[in-house]
Design a protein around this motif. Structure first.
Motif, mmCIF file in Angstrom:
data_model
loop_
_atom_site.group_PDB
_atom_site.id
_atom_site.type_symbol
_atom_site.label_atom_id
_atom_site.label_comp_id
_atom_site.label_asym_id
_atom_site.label_seq_id
_atom_site.Cartn_x
_atom_site.Cartn_y
_atom_site.Cartn_z
ATOM 1 N N ILE A 168 -11.747 1.991 6.639
ATOM 2 C CA ILE A 168 -10.883 1.709 7.705
ATOM 3 C C ILE A 168 -9.773 2.650 7.045
ATOM 4 C CG2 ILE A 168 -8.758 0.193 7.456
ATOM 5 C CD1 ILE A 168 -10.678 -1.489 6.533
ATOM 6 N N SER A 169 -9.246 3.353 8.646
ATOM 7 C CA SER A 169 -7.745 4.191 7.952
ATOM 8 C C SER A 169 -6.829 3.108 7.923
ATOM 9 C CB SER A 169 -7.599 4.676 10.313
ATOM 10 O OG SER A 169 -8.913 6.114 9.768
ATOM 11 N N VAL A 170 -5.996 4.116 7.318
ATOM 12 C CA VAL A 170 -4.668 2.436 6.916
ATOM 13 C C VAL A 170 -3.553 3.654 7.584
ATOM 14 C CG1 VAL A 170 -2.818 1.727 5.165
ATOM 15 C CG2 VAL A 170 -5.576 1.790 4.144
ATOM 16 N N ASP A 171 -2.796 2.321 8.113
ATOM 17 C CA ASP A 171 -2.197 2.979 9.443
ATOM 18 C C ASP A 171 -1.046 3.691 8.712
ATOM 19 O OD1 ASP A 171 -2.954 2.499 11.762
ATOM 20 O OD2 ASP A 171 -1.506 0.579 11.308
ATOM 21 N N LEU A 190 0.601 -1.514 0.294
ATOM 22 C CA LEU A 190 0.152 0.359 -0.523
ATOM 23 C C LEU A 190 0.430 1.523 -0.087
ATOM 24 C CD1 LEU A 190 -2.931 -0.506 2.929
ATOM 25 C CD2 LEU A 190 -2.866 -1.372 0.889
ATOM 26 N N VAL A 191 0.434 2.347 -0.825
ATOM 27 C CA VAL A 191 1.117 3.856 -0.933
ATOM 28 C C VAL A 191 0.224 4.926 -0.443
ATOM 29 C CG1 VAL A 191 3.441 2.495 -2.486
ATOM 30 C CG2 VAL A 191 1.250 3.526 -3.495
ATOM 31 N N GLY A 192 0.144 6.164 -0.171
ATOM 32 C CA GLY A 192 -0.041 6.572 0.021
ATOM 33 C C GLY A 192 1.035 7.798 -0.563
ATOM 34 N N LYS A 237 1.821 0.706 5.690
ATOM 35 C CA LYS A 237 1.609 -0.871 6.327
ATOM 36 C C LYS A 237 0.132 -1.477 5.277
ATOM 37 C CE LYS A 237 3.868 -0.313 10.712
ATOM 38 N NZ LYS A 237 4.020 0.150 12.417
ATOM 39 N N ASP A 238 -0.299 -2.448 5.732
ATOM 40 C CA ASP A 238 -1.794 -3.433 5.417
ATOM 41 C C ASP A 238 -2.308 -3.093 6.803
ATOM 42 O OD1 ASP A 238 -0.222 -5.326 6.062
ATOM 43 O OD2 ASP A 238 -0.702 -6.476 4.736
ATOM 44 N N THR A 239 -1.847 -2.358 7.655
ATOM 45 C CA THR A 239 -2.797 -2.426 8.751
ATOM 46 C C THR A 239 -3.699 -1.465 9.397
ATOM 47 O OG1 THR A 239 -0.656 -1.705 10.294
ATOM 48 C CG2 THR A 239 -1.501 -4.067 9.680
ATOM 49 N N GLY A 240 -5.066 -1.572 9.746
ATOM 50 C CA GLY A 240 -5.465 -0.138 9.892
ATOM 51 C C GLY A 240 -6.252 0.180 10.848
ATOM 52 N N THR A 241 -7.065 0.623 11.353
ATOM 53 C CA THR A 241 -8.352 0.384 12.528
ATOM 54 C C THR A 241 -9.580 0.901 11.417
ATOM 55 O OG1 THR A 241 -6.934 1.606 13.705
ATOM 56 C CG2 THR A 241 -9.153 1.659 13.930
ATOM 57 N N VAL A 242 -10.606 0.087 11.854
ATOM 58 C CA VAL A 242 -11.835 0.198 11.015
ATOM 59 C C VAL A 242 -12.660 2.202 12.080
ATOM 60 C CG1 VAL A 242 -14.505 0.010 11.467
ATOM 61 C CG2 VAL A 242 -12.722 -2.661 10.913
#
Ligand SMILES: [Zn+2]
Length: 169
Positions: A114-117, A52-54, A85-90
């Protein structure tokens, strides 16, 4: 306003359907291609690699995810791409008893923002949740992407099958 009277005889839909007049059907073989643009192209190419890229605005430091080419706050070109990262928060979620074609389904699908970390706040990314029971889904829940096998990825958001609660196998 001037009413125009055209020469000739007006045709009706029935005239065409019943072939009272000569008609011809022609189906063009139109093929389309379009560019998704600099930021979206990179985003999709990285998805195919399982990343994932921002993209960061050098002026206000916001990290956009998915990446965009112009900052919505500063109206300037965004700068470098940033690995996320490919992790985040609902942030929010929905339990849907309709499928993507709006047909009723017995087993619900779970859709979340999802807010991606590593991305800035309020850059919600909409995707499915999986490997979770509906009563266990909570706002604020930490999640991790579950990717398709590399050979099946095609550079699309569906290269991520869903997000699952993190810390589980
Ligand atoms: Zn900015």
């Amino acid at each position: 306003m001037v009413d125009r009277v055209w020469r000739g005889t007006s045709l009706t839909a029935t005239d065409l359907q019943e072939r009272r007049v000569l008609t011809e059907k022609w189906r063009p073989e139109a093929k389309y291609e379009w560019s998704t643009g600099e930021s979206m192209s990179r985003f999709l190419a990285e998805l195919k690699e399982g990343r994932l890229v921002g993209r960061k605005c050098d002026k206000c430091q916001l990290v956009y995810f998915p990446p965009i080419s112009f900052c919505r706050e500063c109206f300037v070109r965004t700068g470098e791409f940033v690995s996320l990262k490919d992790t985040g928060t609902v942030e929010t979620f929905s339990i849907s008893y309709l499928d993507t074609d709006a047909r009723r389904i017995e087993e619900p699908i779970f859709v979340a923002v999802i807010s991606v970390d590593g991305a800035s706040e309020k850059m919600g990314f909409m995707h499915y949740l999986g490997d979770v029971e509906k009563d266990d889904i909570k706002i604020g829940m930490k999640v991790k992407a579950v990717w398709k096998p590399k050979k099946d990825r095609e550079g699309a958001v569906t290269d991520i099958k869903y997000f699952k609660p993190s810390g589980r196998r």
